[in-house]
Design an enzyme around this catalytic site. Structure first.
Site, PDB file in Angstrom:
ATOM      1  N   HIS A  45       0.851  -1.194   0.000  1.00 52.24           N
ATOM      2  CA  HIS A  45       0.000   0.000   0.000  1.00 52.24           C
ATOM      3  C   HIS A  45       0.885   1.242   0.000  1.00 52.24           C
ATOM      4  O   HIS A  45       2.114   1.146   0.083  1.00 52.24           O
ATOM      5  CB  HIS A  45      -0.966   0.001   1.185  1.00 52.24           C
ATOM      6  CG  HIS A  45      -0.315   0.096   2.531  1.00 52.24           C
ATOM      7  ND1 HIS A  45       0.513  -0.884   3.038  1.00 52.24           N
ATOM      8  CD2 HIS A  45      -0.373   1.060   3.497  1.00 52.24           C
ATOM      9  CE1 HIS A  45       0.920  -0.536   4.245  1.00 52.24           C
ATOM     10  NE2 HIS A  45       0.412   0.641   4.540  1.00 52.24           N
ATOM     11  N   HIS A  73       1.272   3.916   2.058  1.00 49.40           N
ATOM     12  CA  HIS A  73       1.804   4.657   3.196  1.00 49.40           C
ATOM     13  C   HIS A  73       3.326   4.634   3.085  1.00 49.40           C
ATOM     14  O   HIS A  73       3.934   3.606   2.732  1.00 49.40           O
ATOM     15  CB  HIS A  73       1.333   4.049   4.515  1.00 49.40           C
ATOM     16  CG  HIS A  73      -0.059   4.470   4.884  1.00 49.40           C
ATOM     17  ND1 HIS A  73      -0.900   3.703   5.653  1.00 49.40           N
ATOM     18  CD2 HIS A  73      -0.751   5.602   4.576  1.00 49.40           C
ATOM     19  CE1 HIS A  73      -2.061   4.340   5.810  1.00 49.40           C
ATOM     20  NE2 HIS A  73      -1.982   5.500   5.164  1.00 49.40           N
ATOM     21  N   ASP A 116       5.971   4.396   4.845  1.00 49.30           N
ATOM     22  CA  ASP A 116       6.880   3.441   5.468  1.00 49.30           C
ATOM     23  C   ASP A 116       6.916   2.100   4.747  1.00 49.30           C
ATOM     24  O   ASP A 116       7.660   1.203   5.139  1.00 49.30           O
ATOM     25  CB  ASP A 116       6.533   3.243   6.953  1.00 49.30           C
ATOM     26  CG  ASP A 116       5.085   2.843   7.192  1.00 49.30           C
ATOM     27  OD1 ASP A 116       4.214   3.269   6.425  1.00 49.30           O
ATOM     28  OD2 ASP A 116       4.834   2.098   8.160  1.00 49.30           O
ATOM     29  N   HIS A 117       6.146   1.992   3.652  1.00 48.98           N
ATOM     30  CA  HIS A 117       6.139   0.749   2.878  1.00 48.98           C
ATOM     31  C   HIS A 117       6.659   0.928   1.451  1.00 48.98           C
ATOM     32  O   HIS A 117       6.829  -0.062   0.756  1.00 48.98           O
ATOM     33  CB  HIS A 117       4.728   0.154   2.849  1.00 48.98           C
ATOM     34  CG  HIS A 117       4.280  -0.329   4.193  1.00 48.98           C
ATOM     35  ND1 HIS A 117       4.349  -1.649   4.576  1.00 48.98           N
ATOM     36  CD2 HIS A 117       3.797   0.354   5.268  1.00 48.98           C
ATOM     37  CE1 HIS A 117       3.918  -1.770   5.813  1.00 48.98           C
ATOM     38  NE2 HIS A 117       3.579  -0.568   6.259  1.00 48.98           N
ATOM     39  N   HIS A 120      -7.338  -2.060   5.823  1.00 49.76           N
ATOM     40  CA  HIS A 120      -6.538  -0.944   6.318  1.00 49.76           C
ATOM     41  C   HIS A 120      -7.230   0.365   5.962  1.00 49.76           C
ATOM     42  O   HIS A 120      -8.264   0.383   5.297  1.00 49.76           O
ATOM     43  CB  HIS A 120      -5.134  -1.019   5.717  1.00 49.76           C
ATOM     44  CG  HIS A 120      -4.130  -0.139   6.395  1.00 49.76           C
ATOM     45  ND1 HIS A 120      -4.076   0.023   7.754  1.00 49.76           N
ATOM     46  CD2 HIS A 120      -3.125   0.637   5.890  1.00 49.76           C
ATOM     47  CE1 HIS A 120      -3.102   0.848   8.062  1.00 49.76           C
ATOM     48  NE2 HIS A 120      -2.504   1.246   6.953  1.00 49.76           N
ATOM     49  N   ASP A 129      -0.197  -3.956   6.746  1.00 56.33           N
ATOM     50  CA  ASP A 129      -1.024  -3.198   7.679  1.00 56.33           C
ATOM     51  C   ASP A 129      -2.499  -3.594   7.573  1.00 56.33           C
ATOM     52  O   ASP A 129      -3.102  -3.517   6.488  1.00 56.33           O
ATOM     53  CB  ASP A 129      -0.876  -1.705   7.396  1.00 56.33           C
ATOM     54  CG  ASP A 129       0.541  -1.213   7.657  1.00 56.33           C
ATOM     55  OD1 ASP A 129       1.439  -2.058   7.780  1.00 56.33           O
ATOM     56  OD2 ASP A 129       0.737   0.011   7.732  1.00 56.33           O
ATOM     57  N   HIS A 135       6.318  -4.662  12.230  1.00 60.19           N
ATOM     58  CA  HIS A 135       5.692  -3.354  12.061  1.00 60.19           C
ATOM     59  C   HIS A 135       5.476  -2.693  13.426  1.00 60.19           C
ATOM     60  O   HIS A 135       4.436  -2.139  13.723  1.00 60.19           O
ATOM     61  CB  HIS A 135       4.362  -3.480  11.304  1.00 60.19           C
ATOM     62  CG  HIS A 135       3.885  -2.184  10.706  1.00 60.19           C
ATOM     63  ND1 HIS A 135       2.893  -1.421  11.287  1.00 60.19           N
ATOM     64  CD2 HIS A 135       4.244  -1.525   9.592  1.00 60.19           C
ATOM     65  CE1 HIS A 135       2.663  -0.356  10.531  1.00 60.19           C
ATOM     66  NE2 HIS A 135       3.472  -0.390   9.503  1.00 60.19           N
TER      67      HIS A 135
END
Length: 306
Positions: free
Chosen positions: A62, A64, A66-67, A142, A212, A270
């Site tokens: 996805h 976000h 941090d990914h 999510h 997530d 995570h």
């Protein structure tokens, strides 16, 4: 043959306490799959002596940061290192635009071709397959569109029992034995039963990646009986209400999913930057599902085929 998961990053939101953003490298029979690509992924690949140029498939769960914020740096480095092979990237709607925009405004024409496939976060789809392995997506629950991934080896051939193999058996008949077939002569008479000359196939292994997501039992049928399961566990049980509000999971929720899915082994990761000591994560998860590991950066988890 190999089936090994390397943890490159294990933290959520912001790097903390030496932990980096989410990224994992899965080696299945020399297929190198990069799963998520948080900030510093290429540094982690180098640190742990991973074969970066052998990565041909990248799966981004996805959008976000941090990914995926490490993705462009990795793309540019592959270019500077003279990569020629196609790079297949799978991600949510908008990721292709992000990549193309950065290439455009940096004036970069890559040496290699990026082949992008947009995920449908509402469906389970086959993303990649060959004669050895299959990769599928599945929906996660999510705050923004998010997909999980399951990687499975295809059924393996029967093994020839060399001690029982008749002399001068043709290669054609040996191939038939490996497929599980019996051997017949030209007149259709049974000559050898497969079970008398073979050993059972080696185990076909599987790995499921649940990025997530809030606690959601609807994913269980996608990951049932998986050998190795990664499930996010951003918070300890004490913050279960906050996990629900932010569409994340707790330690016990991740463990409960593993238990219901009858997974063989669970990895949790995570981790929220609010936690320095991760020991309570392991304690809480093992209270529900004993065979749990922490996603520890630099560690490799091998799945045997016995």
């Amino acid at each position: 043959m190999s089936f090994q998961l390397k943890i490159l990053g294990s933290n959520s939101a912001t790097p903390a306490y030496g932990r980096h953003h989410t990224a994992q490298l899965l080696n299945v029979q020399n297929h190198y799959f990069l799963i998520d690509c948080g900030e510093a992924t290429q540094i982690q690949l180098s640190r742990y002596k991973c074969k970066t140029q052998r990565i041909n498939h990248i799966f981004i769960s996805h959008l976000h940061g941090d990914h995926y914020l490490g993705l462009m740096g990795l793309i540019f480095t592959m270019h500077l290192m003279g990569r020629q092979a196609d790079l297949h990237i799978f991600g949510q709607k908008g990721l292709e635009e992000i990549i193309v925009t950065q290439l455009k405004y940096s004036g970069t024409v890559l040496n290699y071709t990026i082949i992008f496939r947009e995920l449908n976060p509402a469906l389970s789809e086959i993303l990649f397959e060959d004669e050895w392995v299959e990769v599928k997506s599945f929906p996660l629950n999510h705050r923004i569109p998010c997909s999980g991934f399951i990687i499975k080896e295809k059924p393996k051939p029967y093994r020839i029992d060399k001690e029982k193999l008749p002399p001068n058996l043709s290669l054609v008949n040996i191939a038939r034995l490996k497929k599980g077939e019996d051997i017949y002569d030209d007149q259709g008479n049974l000559v050898y039963k497969n079970r008398d000359l073979t050993l059972p196939p080696r185990k076909s292994r599987s790995y499921a990646y649940c990025s997530d997501t809030k606690y959601d039992e609807t994913i269980i049928h996608y990951i049932k009986n998986v050998d190795l399961l990664y499930h996010e566990a951003t918070f300890l049980l004490e913050r279960e209400q906050w996990a629900e509000q932010t569409f994340h999971s707790t330690t016990e929720q991740a463990a409960r999913i593993a238990l219901l899915a009858e997974a063989k082994q669970l990895i949790i990761g995570h981790f929220s930057a609010r936690y320095k000591d991760l020991t309570p994560f392991l304690t809480e998860a093992r209270h529900i599902f004993n065979n749990t590991l922490l996603a520890t950066e630099g560690e490799a988890i091998d799945v045997p085929d016995l």
